[in-house]
Write a protein that holds these residues in place. Structure first.
Motif, short mmCIF file in Angstrom:
data_model
loop_
_atom_site.label_atom_id
_atom_site.label_comp_id
_atom_site.label_asym_id
_atom_site.label_seq_id
_atom_site.Cartn_x
_atom_site.Cartn_y
_atom_site.Cartn_z
N UNK A 128 -19.19 26.36 39.58
CA UNK A 128 -20.19 27.34 39.16
C UNK A 128 -19.75 28.57 38.41
N UNK A 129 -18.26 28.59 38.19
CA UNK A 129 -17.52 29.37 37.35
C UNK A 129 -17.23 30.78 38.21
N UNK A 130 -17.25 30.75 39.49
CA UNK A 130 -16.98 31.81 40.40
C UNK A 130 -15.90 31.70 41.55
N UNK A 131 -15.83 32.72 42.06
CA UNK A 131 -14.58 32.54 43.15
C UNK A 131 -15.23 32.11 44.56
N UNK A 132 -14.62 31.72 45.38
CA UNK A 132 -14.84 31.27 46.72
C UNK A 132 -15.70 32.54 47.55
N UNK A 133 -14.95 33.61 47.02
CA UNK A 133 -15.43 34.75 47.75
C UNK A 133 -16.88 34.95 47.38
N UNK A 134 -17.28 34.92 45.94
CA UNK A 134 -18.54 35.06 45.47
C UNK A 134 -19.36 34.13 45.92
N UNK A 135 -19.05 32.86 46.42
CA UNK A 135 -20.02 31.97 47.14
C UNK A 135 -20.16 32.38 48.77
N UNK A 136 -19.15 33.01 49.25
CA UNK A 136 -19.58 33.22 50.53
C UNK A 136 -20.19 34.56 50.61
N UNK A 137 -20.54 35.53 49.46
CA UNK A 137 -21.26 36.33 49.54
C UNK A 137 -22.73 35.93 49.71
N UNK A 138 -23.09 34.70 49.38
CA UNK A 138 -24.23 34.18 49.28
C UNK A 138 -24.68 33.21 50.55
N UNK A 139 -23.97 32.63 51.12
CA UNK A 139 -23.52 31.55 51.89
C UNK A 139 -22.65 31.65 52.94
#
Length: 188
Positions: free
Chosen positions: A32-43
């Motif tokens: 996605x071009x993001x960090x894992x932290x960004x992923x966990x902000x949404x899910x």
């Protein structure tokens, strides 16, 4: 495009190609071009992400099932069921690697069940939606009053699922022509 949508698109691609068990949140975030932290902000976790992919990135299957009963009396029963079968085959075909991963791990399966239950979702809801549609058509006199609606729903959706399974087993997942031919041969 919103960050959440980019993550969902990347997750759909990774999960469909690698399956749930073999895909990591790190890999999904990277795609996605993001960090894992960004992923966990949404899910909250990978299971929640999987449910969102199935619900929001499936080829219109879940939205169609949710609105199917409202379509009673519109078009022909055969036309509606043919459209449903076509969409169901695409949904099952595209998501088969994720389904297999879910059932391969009891912990993932239990977590998935819990999340679906909390959202009043699950594979049985597809059958329920189809039965509700057929029941509404029955009240309109467009489906035989003695038809076993549970059996019809199970047979139609089960046949669609099996076609997707066979396609994966024989490595003909993208064979839309065979899916189209299958649907055309259905005696609905």
């Amino acid at each position: 495009m919103a960050t959440r949508d980019v993550i969902l698109d990347a997750a759909a691609s990774v999960l469909r190609s690698r399956g749930l068990a073999n895909a990591t949140t790190k890999e999904i975030a990277r795609a996605a071009g993001y960090s894992e932290a960004t992923l966990y902000k949404h899910f909250r976790d990978k299971i929640e992400l999987l449910v969102a992919v199935l619900h929001e990135r499936g080829p219109q299957f879940i939205p169609m099932m949710q609105t199917l009963p409202e379509r009673a009396g519109t078009g022909t029963v055969r036309g509606v069921l043919t459209e449903l079968a076509t969409v169901a085959i695409g949904f099952y075909r595209d998501n088969f690697p994720m389904f297999a991963s879910i059932f391969a791990d009891p912990a993932i399966l239990n977590a998935h069940r819990d999340q679906l239950r909390a959202q009043n979702l699950g594979p049985h809801r597809a059958n329920d939606g189809l039965v509700d549609y057929l029941r509404a058509e029955q009240r309109l006199g467009r489906v035989s009053p003695d038809a076993d609606l549970q059996a019809v729903a199970g047979l139609l959706l089960g046949a669609c699922f099996q076609l997707a399974f066979i396609g994966h087993f024989t490595d003909r997942r993208g064979d839309l022509e065979s899916a189209t031919a299958f649907v055309a041969q259905l005696r609905l």
